[in-house]
Design a protein around this motif. Structure first.
Motif, short mmCIF file in Angstrom:
data_model
loop_
_atom_site.label_atom_id
_atom_site.label_comp_id
_atom_site.label_asym_id
_atom_site.label_seq_id
_atom_site.Cartn_x
_atom_site.Cartn_y
_atom_site.Cartn_z
N HIS A 27 80.39 9.51 28.42
CA HIS A 27 78.97 9.67 28.13
C HIS A 27 78.66 11.04 27.54
N LYS A 139 76.53 0.90 38.76
CA LYS A 139 76.48 1.80 37.60
C LYS A 139 75.07 1.89 37.04
N SER A 143 72.95 5.36 36.69
CA SER A 143 72.29 5.75 35.45
C SER A 143 70.80 6.01 35.67
N GLU A 146 70.48 9.42 37.19
CA GLU A 146 70.68 10.46 36.18
C GLU A 146 69.40 10.66 35.38
#
Length: 249
Positions: A27, A139, A143, A146
């Motif tokens: 990423h 996941k 995300s 984040e």
């Protein structure tokens, strides 16, 4: 230059260098195209010894085609968790609806998500396919953390049947969203700061499942006069609960 937040599942400490894991490297370097000397923010989702959730500022170094390191230069305490702990029991929905529900519920402050197999869920998963789907959902949760600035990473529990979820012991206030309920979220007594919220899949819960929920101590609640889609119902209910008991003004 933007300073992206990256989840890194390992201990973090100012003054140390950490090597980015495969997901973080992909990423940061391949997608965002950051270079040596650029700043990033790392967090690991764990409470530290002082009880705080923290994130760490760091500088990219030793960047190559296959790996990169981050020199951690600063620690910041992050205090953006709601006082309300919400465990969402979400009937598994089709397509992108489940992904959307998980992503947005994390942004709204949910703490735990248990995907539920119900009579009308319409999704058949088992074995390796189910394990891969759960990993994908986790996941999505990471995300969302984040993006939203959260350092506490909600857990996506193993998908289970609705009856198995009902049998789990809890001291939380148990709520079931029901279009024909008599109680509104905003009129609930503030009994505690823990809630178990049940949301059915497309088509809702069956009459038998609603009866089972009531027998398990779930209170039927209403959000308004209109019937909501499953993803809308979950997010609206979480928002209303955060306004009533949590940290949404």
């Amino acid at each position: 230059m933007r300073n992206p937040r990256i989840y890194q599942d390992q201990p973090l400490k100012v003054g140390e260098k950490v090597q980015l894991n495969a997901d973080a490297f992909g990423h940061t370097i391949r997608v965002l195209r950051l270079n040596e000397g650029d700043m990033v923010t790392l967090f690991n989702g764990q409470r530290e010894d002082d009880g705080n959730y923290c994130q760490y500022q760091g500088e990219l170094s030793n960047v190559s085609k296959k790996q990169a390191e981050v020199l951690l230069t600063d620690r910041q305490v992050v205090e953006n968790e709601s006082p309300l702990n919400i465990h969402l029991g979400q009937g598994i929905s089709r397509g992108d609806r489940m992904d959307f529900t998980l992503q947005k519920s994390v942004e709204l402050g949910v703490n735990t998500i248990t995907p539920l197999f119900t009579e009308r869920c319409g999704v058949k998963l088992s074995g390796e396919r189910l394990a891969k789907k759960r990993d994908q959902w986790q996941k999505i949760v990471i995300s969302a953390c984040e993006q939203s600035g959260r350092c506490a990473v909600p857990k996506v529990a193993d998908p289970i049947s609705l009856s198995d979820w009902f049998s789990q012991e809890t001291s939380a206030l148990k709520l079931n969203l029901h279009p024909r309920a008599k109680h509104s979220v905003m009129t609930l007594p503030q009994e505690n700061q823990r809630v178990r919220l049940l949301i059915g899949p497309e088509g809702g819960l069956s009459d038998e499942e609603i009866s089972q929920a009531n027998n398990a101590g779930f209170i039927d609640i209403l959000l308004g006069p209109r019937i909501l889609r499953t993803e809308t119902a979950a997010l609206t209910a979480i928002s209303a609960l955060q306004c009533r008991f949590g940290d949404l003004a």
